[in-house]
Write a protein that holds these residues in place. Structure first.
Motif, PDB file in Angstrom:
ATOM      1  N   GLY A 183       0.718  -1.209   0.056  1.00 23.07           N
ATOM      2  CA  GLY A 183      -0.269   0.039  -0.075  1.00 23.07           C
ATOM      3  C   GLY A 183       0.707   1.177   0.018  1.00 23.07           C
ATOM      4  O   GLY A 183       1.959   1.193   0.406  1.00 23.07           O
ATOM      5  N   ASN A 184       0.237   2.439  -0.382  1.00 25.06           N
ATOM      6  CA  ASN A 184       1.150   3.695  -0.537  1.00 25.06           C
ATOM      7  C   ASN A 184       1.065   4.316   0.784  1.00 25.06           C
ATOM      8  O   ASN A 184       0.000   4.595   1.407  1.00 25.06           O
ATOM      9  CB  ASN A 184       0.543   4.295  -1.539  1.00 25.06           C
ATOM     10  N   THR A 185       2.281   4.425   1.327  1.00 22.60           N
ATOM     11  CA  THR A 185       2.276   5.276   2.521  1.00 22.60           C
ATOM     12  C   THR A 185       2.609   6.532   2.659  1.00 22.60           C
ATOM     13  O   THR A 185       3.163   7.111   3.755  1.00 22.60           O
ATOM     14  CB  THR A 185       3.127   4.238   3.462  1.00 22.60           C
ATOM     15  N   ASN A 186       2.646   6.878   1.552  1.00 21.51           N
ATOM     16  CA  ASN A 186       3.077   8.594   1.297  1.00 21.51           C
ATOM     17  C   ASN A 186       1.797   9.500   1.882  1.00 21.51           C
ATOM     18  O   ASN A 186       1.104   9.806   0.939  1.00 21.51           O
ATOM     19  CB  ASN A 186       3.463   8.665  -0.003  1.00 21.51           C
ATOM     20  N   ASN A 187       1.694   9.657   3.036  1.00 18.18           N
ATOM     21  CA  ASN A 187       0.417  10.070   3.627  1.00 18.18           C
ATOM     22  C   ASN A 187       0.830  10.676   4.807  1.00 18.18           C
ATOM     23  O   ASN A 187       2.045  10.655   5.561  1.00 18.18           O
ATOM     24  CB  ASN A 187      -0.865   9.377   3.627  1.00 18.18           C
ATOM     25  N   SER A 233       1.134   5.409   6.783  1.00 19.80           N
ATOM     26  CA  SER A 233       0.415   4.030   6.804  1.00 19.80           C
ATOM     27  C   SER A 233      -0.568   3.672   5.600  1.00 19.80           C
ATOM     28  O   SER A 233      -1.011   4.612   5.095  1.00 19.80           O
ATOM     29  CB  SER A 233       0.020   3.501   8.183  1.00 19.80           C
ATOM     30  N   ASN A 234      -0.617   2.368   5.233  1.00 22.79           N
ATOM     31  CA  ASN A 234      -1.777   2.211   4.469  1.00 22.79           C
ATOM     32  C   ASN A 234      -2.547   0.942   4.768  1.00 22.79           C
ATOM     33  O   ASN A 234      -1.658  -0.005   5.181  1.00 22.79           O
ATOM     34  CB  ASN A 234      -1.356   2.223   3.037  1.00 22.79           C
ATOM     35  N   VAL A 235      -3.937   1.068   5.029  1.00 24.90           N
ATOM     36  CA  VAL A 235      -4.533  -0.233   5.316  1.00 24.90           C
ATOM     37  C   VAL A 235      -5.449  -0.676   4.026  1.00 24.90           C
ATOM     38  O   VAL A 235      -6.443  -0.191   3.480  1.00 24.90           O
ATOM     39  CB  VAL A 235      -5.571   0.179   6.492  1.00 24.90           C
ATOM     40  N   THR A 236      -5.185  -1.899   3.530  1.00 28.37           N
ATOM     41  CA  THR A 236      -5.716  -2.536   2.485  1.00 28.37           C
ATOM     42  C   THR A 236      -6.793  -3.511   3.303  1.00 28.37           C
ATOM     43  O   THR A 236      -6.525  -4.411   3.763  1.00 28.37           O
ATOM     44  CB  THR A 236      -4.832  -3.192   1.716  1.00 28.37           C
ATOM     45  N   ILE A 237      -8.249  -3.142   3.124  1.00 24.99           N
ATOM     46  CA  ILE A 237      -9.141  -3.746   3.799  1.00 24.99           C
ATOM     47  C   ILE A 237      -9.796  -4.935   2.844  1.00 24.99           C
ATOM     48  O   ILE A 237      -9.697  -4.818   1.568  1.00 24.99           O
ATOM     49  CB  ILE A 237     -10.410  -2.763   4.229  1.00 24.99           C
ATOM     50  N   VAL A 238      -9.927  -5.933   3.403  1.00 29.71           N
ATOM     51  CA  VAL A 238     -10.803  -7.399   2.900  1.00 29.71           C
ATOM     52  C   VAL A 238     -11.834  -7.618   3.741  1.00 29.71           C
ATOM     53  O   VAL A 238     -11.919  -8.484   4.578  1.00 29.71           O
ATOM     54  CB  VAL A 238      -9.710  -8.345   2.855  1.00 29.71           C
ATOM     55  N   ILE A 262     -15.983 -12.859   9.721  1.00 25.86           N
ATOM     56  CA  ILE A 262     -14.655 -12.722   9.801  1.00 25.86           C
ATOM     57  C   ILE A 262     -14.209 -11.882   8.567  1.00 25.86           C
ATOM     58  O   ILE A 262     -14.853 -11.724   7.681  1.00 25.86           O
ATOM     59  CB  ILE A 262     -13.646 -14.155   9.431  1.00 25.86           C
ATOM     60  N   SER A 263     -12.975 -11.044   8.759  1.00 22.50           N
ATOM     61  CA  SER A 263     -12.235 -10.226   7.816  1.00 22.50           C
ATOM     62  C   SER A 263     -10.888 -10.360   7.897  1.00 22.50           C
ATOM     63  O   SER A 263     -10.306 -10.580   8.954  1.00 22.50           O
ATOM     64  CB  SER A 263     -13.031  -8.744   7.515  1.00 22.50           C
ATOM     65  N   MET A 264     -10.006  -9.272   7.127  1.00 18.34           N
ATOM     66  CA  MET A 264      -8.772  -9.100   7.042  1.00 18.34           C
ATOM     67  C   MET A 264      -8.309  -7.898   6.660  1.00 18.34           C
ATOM     68  O   MET A 264      -9.171  -7.286   5.824  1.00 18.34           O
ATOM     69  CB  MET A 264      -7.889 -10.390   6.731  1.00 18.34           C
ATOM     70  N   VAL A 265      -6.985  -7.449   6.980  1.00 18.06           N
ATOM     71  CA  VAL A 265      -6.580  -6.275   6.274  1.00 18.06           C
ATOM     72  C   VAL A 265      -4.780  -6.627   6.227  1.00 18.06           C
ATOM     73  O   VAL A 265      -4.451  -7.291   7.026  1.00 18.06           O
ATOM     74  CB  VAL A 265      -6.601  -4.964   7.178  1.00 18.06           C
ATOM     75  N   ARG A 266      -4.426  -5.766   5.107  1.00 18.97           N
ATOM     76  CA  ARG A 266      -2.880  -5.788   5.079  1.00 18.97           C
ATOM     77  C   ARG A 266      -2.452  -4.233   5.642  1.00 18.97           C
ATOM     78  O   ARG A 266      -3.291  -3.193   5.109  1.00 18.97           O
ATOM     79  CB  ARG A 266      -2.510  -5.807   3.857  1.00 18.97           C
ATOM     80  N   ILE A 267      -1.472  -4.043   6.418  1.00 20.79           N
ATOM     81  CA  ILE A 267      -1.072  -2.766   6.802  1.00 20.79           C
ATOM     82  C   ILE A 267       0.231  -2.658   6.500  1.00 20.79           C
ATOM     83  O   ILE A 267       1.239  -3.424   6.868  1.00 20.79           O
ATOM     84  CB  ILE A 267      -1.283  -2.446   8.323  1.00 20.79           C
ATOM     85  N   VAL A 312       5.439  -4.328   7.259  1.00 18.15           N
ATOM     86  CA  VAL A 312       4.349  -5.068   6.646  1.00 18.15           C
ATOM     87  C   VAL A 312       3.541  -6.009   7.862  1.00 18.15           C
ATOM     88  O   VAL A 312       4.414  -7.012   8.449  1.00 18.15           O
ATOM     89  CB  VAL A 312       4.191  -5.893   5.562  1.00 18.15           C
ATOM     90  N   ALA A 313       2.320  -5.869   8.188  1.00 20.41           N
ATOM     91  CA  ALA A 313       1.543  -6.704   8.889  1.00 20.41           C
ATOM     92  C   ALA A 313       0.096  -6.992   8.477  1.00 20.41           C
ATOM     93  O   ALA A 313      -0.277  -6.359   7.449  1.00 20.41           O
ATOM     94  CB  ALA A 313       1.351  -6.047  10.316  1.00 20.41           C
ATOM     95  N   PHE A 314      -0.287  -8.259   8.883  1.00 20.07           N
ATOM     96  CA  PHE A 314      -1.656  -8.662   8.494  1.00 20.07           C
ATOM     97  C   PHE A 314      -2.373  -8.821   9.512  1.00 20.07           C
ATOM     98  O   PHE A 314      -2.053  -9.281  10.767  1.00 20.07           O
ATOM     99  CB  PHE A 314      -1.466  -9.899   7.430  1.00 20.07           C
TER     100      PHE A 314
END
Length: 220
Positions: A69-73, A77-82, A95-100, A171-173
Protein backbone atom coordinates in the motif's frame (compact mmCIF):
# COMPACT_ATOMS: atom_id res chain seq x y z
CA UNK A 1 -44.55 -20.20 41.09
CA UNK A 2 -41.04 -19.34 42.29
CA UNK A 3 -39.60 -22.18 40.21
CA UNK A 4 -41.42 -20.89 37.11
CA UNK A 5 -40.09 -17.36 37.67
CA UNK A 6 -36.59 -18.72 38.16
CA UNK A 7 -36.83 -20.74 34.94
CA UNK A 8 -38.10 -17.72 33.02
CA UNK A 9 -35.29 -15.55 34.38
CA UNK A 10 -32.75 -18.21 33.46
CA UNK A 11 -34.06 -18.47 29.89
CA UNK A 12 -34.04 -14.68 29.47
CA UNK A 13 -30.49 -14.47 30.82
CA UNK A 14 -29.32 -17.19 28.45
CA UNK A 15 -31.01 -15.46 25.53
CA UNK A 16 -29.46 -12.10 26.45
CA UNK A 17 -26.04 -13.71 26.72
CA UNK A 18 -26.34 -15.29 23.29
CA UNK A 19 -27.48 -12.03 21.72
CA UNK A 20 -24.71 -10.06 23.40
CA UNK A 21 -22.05 -12.35 21.91
CA UNK A 22 -23.52 -12.43 18.39
CA UNK A 23 -21.91 -9.42 16.72
CA UNK A 24 -22.51 -10.76 13.21
CA UNK A 25 -25.53 -12.70 11.95
CA UNK A 26 -25.07 -16.43 12.44
CA UNK A 27 -25.13 -18.50 9.24
CA UNK A 28 -28.10 -20.80 8.76
CA UNK A 29 -26.71 -22.30 5.56
CA UNK A 30 -23.29 -23.28 4.14
CA UNK A 31 -22.71 -19.79 2.75
CA UNK A 32 -24.49 -16.57 1.84
CA UNK A 33 -22.60 -14.69 -0.87
CA UNK A 34 -23.53 -11.05 -0.36
CA UNK A 35 -25.29 -9.05 -3.05
CA UNK A 36 -26.59 -5.49 -3.08
CA UNK A 37 -30.25 -5.77 -4.04
CA UNK A 38 -32.04 -2.43 -3.78
CA UNK A 39 -35.19 -3.54 -5.58
CA UNK A 40 -36.59 -6.00 -3.06
CA UNK A 41 -36.50 -6.48 0.70
CA UNK A 42 -34.87 -4.30 3.32
CA UNK A 43 -31.32 -3.96 4.57
CA UNK A 44 -31.12 -5.37 8.11
CA UNK A 45 -27.71 -6.59 9.25
CA UNK A 46 -25.46 -7.67 6.44
CA UNK A 47 -26.43 -8.24 2.84
CA UNK A 48 -28.92 -10.16 0.75
CA UNK A 49 -27.82 -13.59 -0.45
CA UNK A 50 -27.03 -14.72 -3.96
CA UNK A 51 -28.86 -17.87 -5.04
CA UNK A 52 -26.45 -20.66 -3.93
CA UNK A 53 -26.90 -22.31 -7.33
CA UNK A 54 -25.37 -19.23 -8.94
CA UNK A 55 -22.30 -19.05 -6.65
CA UNK A 56 -18.86 -19.49 -8.24
CA UNK A 57 -15.35 -20.07 -6.86
CA UNK A 58 -14.60 -16.38 -7.48
CA UNK A 59 -17.16 -15.45 -4.80
CA UNK A 60 -14.76 -17.01 -2.26
CA UNK A 61 -11.55 -15.59 -3.70
CA UNK A 62 -9.70 -12.30 -3.22
CA UNK A 63 -6.50 -11.26 -4.94
CA UNK A 64 -4.13 -8.42 -4.14
CA UNK A 65 -2.79 -8.62 -0.57
CA UNK A 66 0.69 -9.11 -2.01
CA UNK A 67 0.60 -5.52 -3.32
CA UNK A 68 2.21 -2.92 -1.00
CA UNK A 69 0.00 0.00 0.00
CA UNK A 70 1.01 3.62 -0.56
CA UNK A 71 2.33 5.03 2.73
CA UNK A 72 3.07 8.50 1.36
CA UNK A 73 0.57 10.29 3.58
CA UNK A 74 0.42 12.23 6.84
CA UNK A 75 0.40 9.17 9.11
CA UNK A 76 2.78 7.04 7.03
CA UNK A 77 0.61 3.95 6.73
CA UNK A 78 -1.87 2.29 4.43
CA UNK A 79 -4.58 -0.23 5.29
CA UNK A 80 -5.78 -2.58 2.55
CA UNK A 81 -9.21 -3.77 3.69
CA UNK A 82 -10.72 -7.16 2.89
CA UNK A 83 -14.20 -7.10 4.39
CA UNK A 84 -17.60 -8.12 3.07
CA UNK A 85 -17.78 -5.10 0.76
CA UNK A 86 -14.67 -6.19 -1.14
CA UNK A 87 -15.18 -9.94 -0.64
CA UNK A 88 -18.88 -10.96 -0.82
CA UNK A 89 -18.14 -14.55 0.18
CA UNK A 90 -17.41 -13.35 3.73
CA UNK A 91 -21.08 -12.51 4.28
CA UNK A 92 -22.39 -14.12 7.53
CA UNK A 93 -19.02 -15.80 8.24
CA UNK A 94 -17.99 -13.30 10.93
CA UNK A 95 -14.42 -12.74 9.72
CA UNK A 96 -12.37 -10.28 7.67
CA UNK A 97 -8.75 -9.20 7.34
CA UNK A 98 -6.46 -6.32 6.43
CA UNK A 99 -2.94 -5.73 5.21
CA UNK A 100 -1.16 -2.79 6.86
CA UNK A 101 1.93 -1.14 5.37
CA UNK A 102 4.03 1.22 7.49
CA UNK A 103 6.61 3.76 6.32
CA UNK A 104 10.04 3.66 8.03
CA UNK A 105 10.84 5.75 11.11
CA UNK A 106 7.44 6.33 12.62
CA UNK A 107 4.82 5.28 10.09
CA UNK A 108 1.78 4.51 12.21
CA UNK A 109 -1.71 3.13 12.22
CA UNK A 110 -3.00 5.84 14.59
CA UNK A 111 -5.12 5.18 17.69
CA UNK A 112 -8.48 3.74 16.66
CA UNK A 113 -11.14 1.23 17.66
CA UNK A 114 -13.13 -1.48 15.92
CA UNK A 115 -16.65 -1.32 17.37
CA UNK A 116 -17.63 -4.80 16.18
CA UNK A 117 -14.51 -6.96 16.30
CA UNK A 118 -11.42 -8.10 18.13
CA UNK A 119 -8.24 -8.13 16.05
CA UNK A 120 -5.22 -10.42 15.91
CA UNK A 121 -2.13 -8.92 14.24
CA UNK A 122 0.73 -10.85 12.60
CA UNK A 123 3.98 -9.04 11.73
CA UNK A 124 5.55 -10.14 8.46
CA UNK A 125 8.28 -7.52 8.10
CA UNK A 126 9.78 -4.80 10.27
CA UNK A 127 9.62 -3.81 13.91
CA UNK A 128 6.38 -2.47 15.39
CA UNK A 129 5.55 -0.86 18.69
CA UNK A 130 1.92 -1.78 19.38
CA UNK A 131 -0.53 -1.45 22.23
CA UNK A 132 -4.06 -1.02 23.48
CA UNK A 133 -5.62 0.88 26.40
CA UNK A 134 -8.22 -0.59 28.73
CA UNK A 135 -11.51 1.12 29.52
CA UNK A 136 -12.21 3.57 32.37
CA UNK A 137 -11.32 4.05 35.12
CA UNK A 138 -7.89 2.43 34.86
CA UNK A 139 -6.93 3.19 31.23
CA UNK A 140 -4.05 0.73 31.49
CA UNK A 141 -1.70 0.54 28.50
CA UNK A 142 -0.69 -2.94 27.34
CA UNK A 143 2.14 -2.54 24.82
CA UNK A 144 4.84 -4.62 23.19
CA UNK A 145 7.58 -4.39 20.55
CA UNK A 146 6.90 -6.93 17.80
CA UNK A 147 9.28 -8.55 15.33
CA UNK A 148 8.65 -10.69 12.23
CA UNK A 149 6.62 -13.74 13.19
CA UNK A 150 5.15 -12.15 16.34
CA UNK A 151 1.42 -11.96 17.00
CA UNK A 152 -0.57 -9.54 19.20
CA UNK A 153 -4.30 -9.32 19.93
CA UNK A 154 -6.45 -6.20 20.40
CA UNK A 155 -9.74 -6.79 22.29
CA UNK A 156 -12.97 -5.56 20.76
CA UNK A 157 -13.83 -1.88 21.24
CA UNK A 158 -10.53 -0.84 22.87
CA UNK A 159 -8.29 1.95 21.56
CA UNK A 160 -5.18 0.49 19.92
CA UNK A 161 -2.33 1.48 17.61
CA UNK A 162 0.80 0.32 15.79
CA UNK A 163 3.97 2.30 15.01
CA UNK A 164 6.95 1.31 12.85
CA UNK A 165 10.00 1.99 15.00
CA UNK A 166 12.42 0.50 12.45
CA UNK A 167 14.40 2.10 9.65
CA UNK A 168 12.83 -0.05 6.93
CA UNK A 169 9.29 -0.62 5.70
CA UNK A 170 7.05 -2.79 7.85
CA UNK A 171 4.16 -5.05 6.87
CA UNK A 172 1.54 -6.71 9.05
CA UNK A 173 -1.62 -8.73 8.41
CA UNK A 174 -4.58 -8.77 10.77
CA UNK A 175 -7.67 -10.94 11.08
CA UNK A 176 -10.82 -9.46 12.61
CA UNK A 177 -13.83 -11.19 14.13
CA UNK A 178 -16.49 -9.55 11.99
CA UNK A 179 -17.37 -9.43 8.31
CA UNK A 180 -17.54 -5.64 8.73
CA UNK A 181 -15.62 -4.64 11.88
CA UNK A 182 -15.83 -0.90 11.30
CA UNK A 183 -13.13 1.55 12.36
CA UNK A 184 -13.20 4.81 14.30
CA UNK A 185 -9.92 6.72 14.14
CA UNK A 186 -9.93 8.74 17.34
CA UNK A 187 -8.33 11.98 16.12
CA UNK A 188 -10.39 12.04 12.93
CA UNK A 189 -13.65 11.38 14.75
CA UNK A 190 -13.03 13.93 17.52
CA UNK A 191 -11.47 16.77 15.53
CA UNK A 192 -12.87 16.02 12.08
CA UNK A 193 -16.55 15.32 12.77
CA UNK A 194 -19.16 16.75 10.41
CA UNK A 195 -20.53 19.10 11.61
CA UNK A 196 -17.70 19.97 14.01
CA UNK A 197 -18.02 19.42 17.74
CA UNK A 198 -18.23 22.71 19.63
CA UNK A 199 -14.57 23.73 20.31
CA UNK A 200 -15.43 24.67 23.90
CA UNK A 201 -16.49 21.08 24.55
CA UNK A 202 -13.20 19.68 23.23
CA UNK A 203 -11.12 22.36 24.94
CA UNK A 204 -12.47 21.33 28.33
CA UNK A 205 -12.31 17.60 27.57
CA UNK A 206 -8.66 17.71 26.45
CA UNK A 207 -7.62 20.58 28.73
CA UNK A 208 -6.52 22.66 25.74
CA UNK A 209 -6.89 26.27 24.70
CA UNK A 210 -9.86 26.81 22.37
CA UNK A 211 -7.51 28.22 19.72
CA UNK A 212 -5.53 24.96 19.75
CA UNK A 213 -8.73 22.98 19.29
CA UNK A 214 -9.83 25.14 16.38
CA UNK A 215 -6.43 24.69 14.77
CA UNK A 216 -6.70 20.92 15.14
CA UNK A 217 -10.19 20.93 13.66
CA UNK A 218 -8.87 22.77 10.59
CA UNK A 219 -6.22 20.07 10.09
CA UNK A 220 -8.80 17.30 10.08
Amino acid sequence: MKSVNFLLAFVLLALASSLASAYDPSPLQDFCVGINDIKTGIFVNGKFCKDPKLATPNDFFFKGLNIPGNTNNLVGSNVTIVNVDQFPGLNTLGISMVRIDYAPNGGENPPHIHPRASEILFVQEGTLYVGFVTSNPNNTLFSKILYPGDVFVFPIGLIHFQVNIGKTDAVAFAALGSQDPGVITIANAVFGSNPPINPDVLARAFQLDVKVVKDLQKKF
